[in-house]
Motif scaffolding. Structure first.
Motif, PDB file in Angstrom:
ATOM      1  N   UNK A  69     -10.845 -27.706 -30.120  1.00 10.21           N
ATOM      2  CA  UNK A  69      -9.580 -28.245 -29.615  1.00 10.21           C
ATOM      3  C   UNK A  69      -8.409 -27.428 -30.124  1.00 10.21           C
ATOM      4  N   UNK A  70      -8.450 -27.103 -31.402  1.00 14.15           N
ATOM      5  CA  UNK A  70      -7.341 -26.334 -31.979  1.00 14.15           C
ATOM      6  C   UNK A  70      -7.293 -24.938 -31.435  1.00 14.15           C
ATOM      7  N   UNK A  71      -8.470 -24.448 -31.100  1.00 16.29           N
ATOM      8  CA  UNK A  71      -8.519 -23.038 -30.768  1.00 16.29           C
ATOM      9  C   UNK A  71      -7.827 -22.739 -29.455  1.00 16.29           C
ATOM     10  N   UNK A  72      -7.882 -23.670 -28.553  1.00 15.16           N
ATOM     11  CA  UNK A  72      -7.223 -23.452 -27.271  1.00 15.16           C
ATOM     12  C   UNK A  72      -5.936 -24.245 -27.213  1.00 15.16           C
ATOM     13  N   UNK A  73      -4.999 -23.742 -26.492  1.00 16.15           N
ATOM     14  CA  UNK A  73      -3.717 -24.424 -26.372  1.00 16.15           C
ATOM     15  C   UNK A  73      -2.675 -23.780 -27.246  1.00 16.15           C
ATOM     16  N   UNK A  74      -1.500 -23.624 -26.651  1.00 21.17           N
ATOM     17  CA  UNK A  74      -0.451 -22.947 -27.401  1.00 21.17           C
ATOM     18  C   UNK A  74       0.866 -23.617 -27.055  1.00 21.17           C
ATOM     19  N   UNK A  75       1.588 -24.154 -27.966  1.00 22.29           N
ATOM     20  CA  UNK A  75       1.214 -24.285 -29.376  1.00 22.29           C
ATOM     21  C   UNK A  75      -0.015 -25.171 -29.505  1.00 22.29           C
ATOM     22  N   UNK A  76      -0.698 -25.059 -30.611  1.00 17.67           N
ATOM     23  CA  UNK A  76      -1.972 -25.763 -30.708  1.00 17.67           C
ATOM     24  C   UNK A  76      -1.816 -27.280 -30.699  1.00 17.67           C
ATOM     25  N   UNK A  77      -2.934 -27.891 -30.466  1.00 17.99           N
ATOM     26  CA  UNK A  77      -2.972 -29.343 -30.411  1.00 17.99           C
ATOM     27  C   UNK A  77      -2.471 -29.937 -31.729  1.00 17.99           C
ATOM     28  N   UNK A  78      -1.842 -31.118 -31.616  1.00 16.10           N
ATOM     29  CA  UNK A  78      -1.356 -31.810 -32.813  1.00 16.10           C
ATOM     30  C   UNK A  78      -2.370 -32.855 -33.242  1.00 16.10           C
ATOM     31  N   UNK A  79      -2.480 -33.029 -34.534  1.00 18.41           N
ATOM     32  CA  UNK A  79      -3.386 -34.077 -35.025  1.00 18.41           C
ATOM     33  C   UNK A  79      -2.617 -35.132 -35.792  1.00 18.41           C
ATOM     34  N   UNK A  80      -3.097 -36.358 -35.663  1.00 18.27           N
ATOM     35  CA  UNK A  80      -2.579 -37.449 -36.476  1.00 18.27           C
ATOM     36  C   UNK A  80      -3.786 -38.215 -36.980  1.00 18.27           C
ATOM     37  N   UNK A  81      -3.890 -38.369 -38.286  1.00 22.32           N
ATOM     38  CA  UNK A  81      -4.988 -39.182 -38.814  1.00 22.32           C
ATOM     39  C   UNK A  81      -4.613 -40.653 -38.654  1.00 22.32           C
ATOM     40  N   UNK A  82      -5.596 -41.449 -38.315  1.00 16.94           N
ATOM     41  CA  UNK A  82      -5.290 -42.868 -38.143  1.00 16.94           C
ATOM     42  C   UNK A  82      -6.551 -43.670 -37.956  1.00 16.94           C
ATOM     43  N   UNK A  83      -6.405 -44.762 -37.289  1.00 17.52           N
ATOM     44  CA  UNK A  83      -7.509 -45.710 -37.211  1.00 17.52           C
ATOM     45  C   UNK A  83      -7.586 -46.244 -35.792  1.00 17.52           C
ATOM     46  N   UNK A  84      -8.768 -46.602 -35.376  1.00 20.18           N
ATOM     47  CA  UNK A  84      -8.901 -47.206 -34.055  1.00 20.18           C
ATOM     48  C   UNK A  84      -8.793 -48.726 -34.187  1.00 20.18           C
ATOM     49  N   UNK A  85      -8.112 -49.294 -33.231  1.00 22.13           N
ATOM     50  CA  UNK A  85      -8.079 -50.751 -33.184  1.00 22.13           C
ATOM     51  C   UNK A  85      -8.492 -51.158 -31.776  1.00 22.13           C
ATOM     52  N   UNK A  86      -9.568 -51.914 -31.694  1.00 25.09           N
ATOM     53  CA  UNK A  86     -10.045 -52.325 -30.369  1.00 25.09           C
ATOM     54  C   UNK A  86      -9.711 -53.792 -30.143  1.00 25.09           C
ATOM     55  N   UNK A  87      -9.011 -54.051 -29.075  1.00 23.87           N
ATOM     56  CA  UNK A  87      -8.682 -55.426 -28.733  1.00 23.87           C
ATOM     57  C   UNK A  87      -9.100 -55.641 -27.293  1.00 23.87           C
ATOM     58  N   UNK A  88     -10.246 -56.284 -27.128  1.00 20.73           N
ATOM     59  CA  UNK A  88     -10.744 -56.457 -25.756  1.00 20.73           C
ATOM     60  C   UNK A  88     -11.046 -55.102 -25.172  1.00 20.73           C
ATOM     61  N   UNK A  89     -10.506 -54.775 -23.991  1.00 28.38           N
ATOM     62  CA  UNK A  89     -10.686 -53.480 -23.341  1.00 28.38           C
ATOM     63  C   UNK A  89      -9.770 -52.424 -23.908  1.00 28.38           C
TER      64      UNK A  89
END
Ligand SMILES: Nc1ncnc2c1ncn2[C@@H]1O[C@H](COP(=O)(O)OP(=O)(O)OP(=O)(O)O)[C@@H](O)[C@H]1O
Ligand SMILES: Nc1ncnc2c1ncn2[C@@H]1O[C@H](COP(=O)(O)OP(=O)(O)OP(=O)(O)O)[C@@H](O)[C@H]1O
Ligand SMILES: [Mg+2]
Ligand SMILES: [Mg+2]
Lengths: 407, 365, 304, 330, 365
Positions: free
Chosen positions: B232-252
């Motif tokens: 993912x990082x390798x392609x794309x300019x400027x490169x892809x941004x990352x954010x560390x976080x958590x998944x929250x599933x509520x129903x769908x």
């Protein structure tokens, strides 16, 4: 440096020379600056030094160079020194002759020798002959027998390579065929029809191409190579400087030790037992002669080596004892040590007899160098069959006349 | 005309360095494959092995169905553009280009025609008599390219053949190469660092890293469905941004949560993540996957302070301080922002990427 | 911040043509050595070539302008010598170059014993010509030479042959001795040039479909151009002037079979003591040599 | 696969890449490697034979007596090997020569050893000193000049190359006498320095010429990089070019060393006594008009080989390849 | 620390080729200047002249106020990244990088610190002991870059220093170079073919062609106000589109007319064109200066049939047959079009360019 004598020799008997110098220095209080150069390049080195005016007082000279060097005013006569001239009475006539040019004498000899005829006694008797050949024709007969019997592929060793010895070999052949290269006036007679030179060359050519008793490789065989070949027992007869007898009869150096004997030079049809003689002498440089003090010192050294040192011909005697080389002063033949040494491998009487028949080379002139080159090539051409002997000698003769007229 | 197959191939250099490890790669006949990867990952080594210039240390290399481990290069029928050009210094440009044909005993006039044709496409006709030492960098590179272009080999190998050319030339050369591939109907293995080149030319892209293949796929697959953060990082300019976080599933509804920021995944993405509530993830947002709307709907808001503004030709790059991390986005050039402005962007939630926080492998790949 | 150094601050004049000044500085020592030692001899002997100098006539040395040169053109022996020199040079240089190339190719390979072979190969070079010539003279000797001995024992000949004395064999045999001694240097020069060929050219050629032989023709040979140039120029210059072997082996004989120019010059200068015409011959030879060198540089020199 | 046959896609004769039918490349590459080894073996043996046959004969004969040496056919292996020649060279004393001590030679016993044998080792030392100095000076003087001529553009560049060559096209024989005058005027007669400077003059033109060629072969870019990195021309030469030119320096070192080691004519003229005579002169002096010992000359010639070969062994290893690999792109 | 001034400078190569003609160029102290231009236009030659590696054949070159035509390179205090790297093959990577400092007699520990620091930024720390021949292409290039980076010269010259690096690395290196410029406060002359690089790094860009300077200006000026079609074409990817046509002036309104297509210039552009009615011109439209609105207002309509669709990462390139010419536009990736579709795009009339049809010089410069 006023008392230093610059002494130049070729690289022969170096130790003996050094020892004799040491004695001289002790006796005279003079110092000697001694240098030597290899024999093969000695002349070239000296020419360079003369032209470059390097300091020189006394030097060894070969008889063949005398006219040139005298004409070029590199060496000076010693006639003014009576003490030196006095030795002429003891010397062989051809020897004194050889040191004389245009009436002036240029030095004192220390070594003299002649071209001897040497044979392998064992091969001779194996072929059934009791005596060595007295004439060149007889030699051919004997040689053909030897060849037939497989005693030797090429019974006669003739060294005809282009080198400084070549003129001595040619002269010996010519003289023994009763010929000369030049007459007394110095004009060429080598090309004369039916002359001794022509019959000599014709004889050589025949031995190579007709009788095949001499290898056609003789044109690449130098004196030394010929000597070694003879020493190896490849041949029955050879023309070699007489002093080689010592080496030929030395078992460490020769495989025919004890069998090498000397006979008089065979005669040609109209010839004699004559052979060629040569000598080397001590000369004084013109440089030294120009300065009285230097000249006097040089004369002392010349006398020490070429004349008597402490009342004896020490140098010539020691040279003979060490190397077997010949001497030009007759009294030494009577010396007991000398006779004893000679008789170990030779026959004093025979040597003395042949030496008396030695003639000096008749081609030694200022243009000798030029002519020698052409003449040598011409003889070789004849031997190789590229030219007839007559043409070859004609060419040599014309060259001679040409050079003579130019100077 | 040639299928190329690496089977557990490794390459160990004499100094012991292992440049390729256990490479398994199939390049289909007539395929145009682009090798992508960071500098030093083994791309040139791979090409060299195909060409037969480097031995395969372990494993096998097949052309069609036969091992060619021992086939010498001149029997392999490949043409190659070397990264270092490797022009013959004593030959003129013309002779350099013609050499491969001369070796194959093509008729003189055919050679001449092909060389001149290639020279014209490469715009180096006026240089045909010069020697390489009298050329500029880009000119040399074009000669190197020409040397391959005139040939009709079973496999074309090109190692960054356009890296030293200007954009315009690069684009026209790209077209030439595309055309070459079309007309020759033969296999191409191509190395480039230019993403546009990779994306426009490739039938498939191989992404490599440290001598290992990371992903193989069509350009679209690679771009849209990177197998892991590296790809993912390798392609794309400027490169892809990352954010560390958590998944929250509520129903769908699957939501990415990091501090204030809450992004709802579009349904088709979200459904792959159902049941993963609480999972620690890395969210990936490509720079161009935002929009500046006057009022983004909640669940797609990315808010932050402008930290940098960088106009680049048609667009501008915006640095944004989001949740303590600096993210870069590409937005329309006409919008004016100043350093420090607090702005809101709306994320295109249909194009968000999620990776496992530890393995970094994609969760929706 | 780093100061912009002297160059920028200093005057233009001080650094005017730094390049040329350095170049002149660098070549100054060579020029000094040559100026001190070589220029005078060359000029002096050149000067002599316009005089009729016969050392046995020290008082008559007329200035003869170009006569010394013109005389040579009507001298048959001179032209024979030229022909033989050319023959010798062509045989020798060709043989040296080809053999050295083969040897260099061999030594360029990696194999066990390579250093032994290369060291052995250098041996002939290390024998002074004086000893070398005597060795060959003695190997070639028709009476007891090793060549005859070897061929005889191997049954190649049934009786001893005449070698140097055979005028058809003389030149090739001398050339053989010459080549034997000269190959090592040529090999080293070619080897060095072989070693400096970039490997990626071979890679490119392999991909271009060139098999071993073609790689040799199209990469190795052209890359060794300057190596060949060095070898050919050097060996030509050495062969054309070579003297030692002729002096010791044949003295120009038999007959005139090995009468080459250098021998002629020697005879003229030292035997005949004609320094003027000797010098004239030398300068003709020098001119030809130089022209050859010039031509070789022009054809083989680096134009890349 | 239809299209495949229609398009002229492959030049391969068989139409399949990577393999001509019927060739087993593995077997073939093994075969080639055997061939390769065979050719190398053959080549090596040829070289060894061509060089060592004459030299071997030299060795063998140096251990024979004068009588044995001329045997027909030759004795390849001496009947009774003797080291007397070598012994004579190494044991020759230096005591004063008098009538009593003069005889190092004894023709009657056949132990013929020229008395100048004792000069051989000092002459070798002279030769070695001269050759070493010539090598050093050659490098000092020749390397910068070659660098300048190869890499700096200046007025008279090609002129100087030709000038330098010109000094070497004239036969030495024509130059001997003028050389002698120069040396005499420098007061260097009978001094090894005379040889050092004349040998320098005769070797340096080729040194320069050789180095020019190899320097020109090194990429200009390196020169440029070094200069931008702050090297003066001189530093560029020493820090970048010299290490890269190492192989050619070896060639030059060997060339200068061996040329000096072998030179004869000038040494003959300029030296007179043992204090300055070099090896070739002493070797030549073993052939006098009276006699010659082949076995001894061969022994001496054999010794003459040793120092240069050691030098060669030391330097030969620096002829290595690929020094400029990876330097430049393009 | 150095202003660089070319005054009527020319460069003629030994073979007679004139690589630069009458160059007049001022590079201000501390400026970051990027040279742009097609392959072979003389960029490297210019750098070489600044470094003192090629002589100035005619004219003058000044550093600050002094001619340096004859100042040797080692007195000029420049650092340079060579297009061909020019690494010292006999030195290790470490020694290569350190060499410039060693020559300047920096203390050992300072050298070590700087070399290691640079190596780390360049991500080649693990290669410090290798020799150039054991490196990949990109690794070599980074060594070449490192050699310049460690120095503190008056002028940095960089000749395509990032051409062989992958995108990610290129971006981070770009940042390093930017940072270097910021911290060193010194003059940079930089050659690149990468427009993003040129646009992000440059204070000013010099566009060259065939040895002649075409335009000098800030990135924005160059991009927004190209002096002629050459400059306009040179920047932008895909390149700018041209349509030949005619100007029609009606009152304040200036319209470009070509067949059916009529585009009204936005007023600020239009006013420079007043009174030129009937003039034959070339219209330039950059690929990104269109929008796909549901209904474009008249005077901004570009209509045509889709001839190609090329998805590239974030966007797609659309080929459009307009007035018989094929134009390329960049539009959002989400829009789907098929080959042959007839569509309408709205041009951003505030960003149109107009050039004289003959001289090709800009009319609104
Ligand atoms: N040694 C040379 N002799 C003759 N012409 C040369 C020489 N070096 C370069 N040239 C020519 O000079 C022109 C400019 O070369 P330069 O290397 O400056 O180009 P460039 O702008 O750097 O190109 P690129 O982007 O391809 O590297 C080119 O057309 C080239 O062919
Ligand atoms: N001769 C060699 N000896 C040791 N290692 C090498 C050698 N050649 C290359 N390598 C290493 O092998 C790895 C792969 O090199 P390769 O040239 O294939 O890289 P690449 O992917 O082409 O990189 P780039 O994009 O920089 O050209 C690199 O890490 C390199 O350092
Ligand atoms: Mg690579
Ligand atoms: Mg360039």
């Amino acid at each position: 440096a006023g008392n230093t004598i610059n002494y130049q020799t070729w690289s022969a008997a170096v130790d003996l020379v050094k020892s004799h110098i040491a004695a001289f220095e002790k006796a005279s209080g003079l110092t000697v600056d001694y240098a030597n150069a290899p024999w093969a390049q000695y002349r070239d080195a000296m020419v360079t030094k003369f032209v470059g005016a390097a300091p020189l007082d006394v030097l060894w000279v070969s008889d063949a160079w005398l006219p040139e060097w005298a004409e070029a005013k590199w060496i000076a006569p010693i006639n003014a020194y009576d003490n030196l001239m006095a030795y002429n009475s003891d010397a062989e006539a051809f020897c004194t002759d050889s040191m004389t040019y245009k009436g002036e004498q240029y030095g004192l000899t220390y070594y003299t020798d002649y071209m001897g005829f040497i044979y392998d006694a064992e091969k001779l008797s194996a072929a059934g002959f009791s005596a060595p050949p007295a004439s060149w024709d007889e030699l051919v007969e004997q040689a053909l027998v030897m060849k037939q019997k497989g005693i030797a592929e090429f019974p006669l060793m003739l060294a005809m390579a282009k080198e400084s010895w070549l003129i001595e070999f040619m002269s010996a052949m010519v003289f023994s065929h009763g010929g000369r290269f030049t007459d007394d006036k110095g004009d060429s007679i080598m090309q004369e029809e039916k002359g001794g030179a022509l019959s000599a060359l014709q004889w050589v050519v025949d031995t190579v191409s007709k009788h095949k008793i001499v290898s056609s490789g003789c044109v690449e065989t130098g004196e030394l190579a010929g000597l070694k070949a003879f020493a190896a027992g490849n041949h029955a007869f050879a023309l070699l400087p007489k002093y080689r007898l010592a080496m030929l009869n030395d078992p460490a150096q020769s495989q025919i030790a004890g069998r090498a004997k000397q006979a008089l030079m065979p005669m040609g049809a109209n010839g004699s037992h004559a052979t060629v003689g040569w000598m080397r002498f001590h000369g004084m440089s013109a440089q030294a002669a120009a300065d009285k003090a230097r000249a006097d010192n040089a004369a002392k050294l010349i006398e020490w080596f070429g004349g008597k040192a402490d009342g004896q011909y020490t140098f010539q005697k020691l040279l003979f004892l060490d190397l077997g080389s010949g001497f030009g002063v007759k009294p030494l033949f009577e010396d007991a040590d000398v006779r004893a040494a000679y008789n170990k491998y030779g026959d004093v009487e025979m040597i003395q007899q042949q030496q008396a028949l030695a003639q000096k080379k008749d081609v030694v002139t200022p243009w000798f160098g030029d002519w020698n080159e052409v003449n040598g090539a011409a003889w070789q051409s004849a031997i190789l069959g590229n030219a007839s002997p007559a043409d070859a000698l004609k060419q040599a003769g014309e060259e001679w006349d040409d050079l003579k007229s130019q100077s | 005309m040639a299928r190329i197959l690496f089977e557990n191939a490794s390459k160990r250099y004499p100094n012991g360095f292992v440049a390729l490890e256990n490479l398994n790669l199939e390049i289909k006949d007539k395929e145009f494959v682009v090798l992508l990867g960071p500098s030093g990952c083994g791309k040139s080594t791979t090409l060299n092995m195909i060409a037969g210039l480097e031995e395969v240390s372990e494993g096998n290399l097949f052309f069609d169905d036969e091992t060619v481990n021992f086939t010498p290069p001149h029997h392999r029928d490949v043409a190659m553009v070397f990264q270092s050009y490797a022009l013959y210094p004593h030959k003129t440009v013309y002779e350099n280009i013609a050499f491969g044909l001369v070796m194959r005993k093509h008729p003189k006039d055919d050679i001449d025609r092909r060389v001149r044709d290639a020279a014209q496409r490469l715009e180096i006709t006026h240089l045909l008599d010069r020697r390489p030492s009298q050329l500029s960098g880009g000119q040399r590179q074009r000669v190197a390219l020409g040397r391959a272009m005139v040939r009709k080999p079973a496999v074309f190998l090109m190692d960054e053949p356009l890296s030293n050319l200007d954009a315009a030339l690069r684009i026209s050369m790209r077209a030439e190469i595309k055309e070459l591939h079309r007309s020759m109907q033969t296999t191409f293995v191509y190395v480039t660092h230019d993403q546009a080149e990779a994306l426009t030319l490739a039938d498939r892209i191989v992404v490599m890293r440290n001598g290992l293949v990371q992903q193989i796929g069509t350009p679209d697959e690679i771009y849209e469905h990177p197998a892991n953060t590296f790809v993912a990082s390798f392609l794309g300019s400027p490169p892809i941004n990352y954010l560390d976080g958590e998944l929250v599933v509520e129903g769908d509804k699957v939501t990415f949560v990091r501090g204030e920021t809450r992004l709802d995944f579009a349904p088709e993405r979200g459904k792959k993540l159902l049941g993963q509530s609480g999972r620690k993830v890395k969210l990936g947002i490509r720079a161009e996957d935002v929009d500046e709307r006057s009022e983004p709907s909640s669940g797609e808001v990315i808010a932050g302070a402008v930290t940098s503004v960088l106009p680049v030709g048609s667009d501008q790059f915006l640095g944004l301080q989001v949740e303590g991390e600096e993210l870069f986005f590409r937005i329309n050039k006409d919008l004016r922002h100043n350093y420090g402005d607090k702005i809101k962007l709306s994320a295109n939630t249909g194009r968000l990427h999620v990776f496992d926080a530890d393995t970094e492998a994609s969760l929706i790949g | 911040m780093v100061k912009t150094t002297g160059g920028m601050a200093a005057s233009v004049r001080r650094h005017f043509n730094y390049e040329e000044r350095t170049a002149y500085l660098f070549i100054a020592p060579v020029m000094a050595v040559l100026g001190l030692v070589a220029v005078f001899p060359i000029a002096y002997s050149f000067y002599l070539s316009f005089f009729q100098i016969k050392l046995t006539r020290p008082n008559r040395t007329p200035f003869v302008w170009l006569d010394n040169y013109l005389e040579l053109f009507s001298d048959d022996l001179f032209w024979t010598a030229v022909l033989r020199t050319v023959t010798f040079t062509v045989i020798s240089v060709t043989a040296v170059t080809v053999l050295a190339l083969l040897a260099a190719l061999l030594l360029n390979e990696k194999f066990r014993g390579r250093r032994l072979v290369s060291t052995v190969l250098l041996i002939p070079w290390a024998i002074p010509y004086v000893a070398d010539a005597l060795m060959w003279k003695w190997i070639y000797d028709s009476g007891y030479g090793a060549l005859n001995g070897l061929l005889y024992q191997l049954d190649f000949i049934d009786k001893y042959m005449v070698w140097l004395g055979d005028q058809n064999k003389t030149l090739p045999l001398i050339a053989n001795a010459f080549v034997w001694k000269e190959v090592p240097l040529a090999t080293i020069l070619l080897l060095v040039s072989l070693k400096s060929i970039p490997q990626d050219l071979y890679q490119a050629a392999r991909v271009d479909g060139a098999p071993l032989w073609q790689r040799f023709i199209h990469v190795t040979l052209p890359s060794m151009r300057t190596g060949f140039m060095l070898v050919i120029i050097y060996e030509t210059m050495i062969a054309i002037r070579h003297f030692d072997l002729f002096f010791i082996l044949t003295e120009g004989g038999p007959g005139t079979a090995s009468h080459v120019l250098s021998w002629e010059i020697y005879v003229e200068t030292f035997r005949n003591l004609s320094f003027g015409s000797g010098a004239a011959m030398s300068y003709l030879l020098a001119l030809v040599t130089f022209a050859l060198a010039f031509f070789i540089i022009r054809t083989l020199g680096r134009s890349v | 696969m239809e299209t495949v046959h229609q398009t002229p896609a492959s030049e391969n004769f068989v139409g399949r890449p990577g393999h001509r039918r019927g060739i087993n490349y593995k077997r073939r590459s093994e075969f080639f490697s055997w061939m390769h080894r065979g050719v190398i073996l053959l080549g090596s043996l040829t070289i060894l034979f061509i060089v060592l046959a004459p030299v071997g004969w030299l060795v063998s004969s140096s251990m024979q007596t004068e009588a044995e040496i001329v045997s027909v056919p030759p004795h390849w292996i001496p009947d009774q090997p003797t080291l007397k020649n070598f012994r004579a060279i190494f044991s020759a004393g230096d005591e004063e020569v008098t009538y009593e001590t003069r005889s190092t030679q004894d023709p009657s016993s056949g132990n013929y050893i020229p008395s100048t044998a004792r000069n051989l080792l000092p002459a070798m030392r002279n030769s070695f000193v001269v050759a070493t100095l010539v090598v050093i000076l050659n490098l000092l003087v020749g390397v910068p000049a070659a660098y300048a001529m190869a890499k700096i553009r200046f007025l008279g560049r090609s002129g100087s190359v030709y000038f330098i060559l010109t000094t070497r096209v004239i036969p030495d024989i024509a130059l001997v006498v003028p050389f002698f005058l120069v040396i005499k005027n420098l007061g260097l007669l009978d001094n090894i320095m005379s040889l050092v400077i004349t040998y320098l003059a005769i070797t340096v033109p080729f040194t320069v010429f050789i180095l020019i060629q190899y320097f020109e072969g090194l990429p200009d870019e390196l020169d440029k990089a070094a200069r931008v990195d702050g090297c003066s021309r001189f530093q560029t030469l020493t820090k970048v070019y010299l290490p890269l030119a190492l192989p050619s320096l070896v060639a030059v070192i060997l060339f200068a060393f061996l040329t000096s080691w072998n030179e004869f004519l000038l040494a003959l003229m300029f030296t007179q006594t043992a204090q300055s005579q070099t090896l070739p002169i002493v070797l030549a002096s073993f052939t006098s008009d009276f006699t010659i010992s082949f076995s001894f000359i061969n022994a001496a010639g054999l010794l003459a080989i040793v120092p240069p070969v050691i030098v060669a062994i030391i330097f030969e290893r620096y002829i290595v390849s690929g020094l400029t690999a990876g330097a430049v792109k393009g």
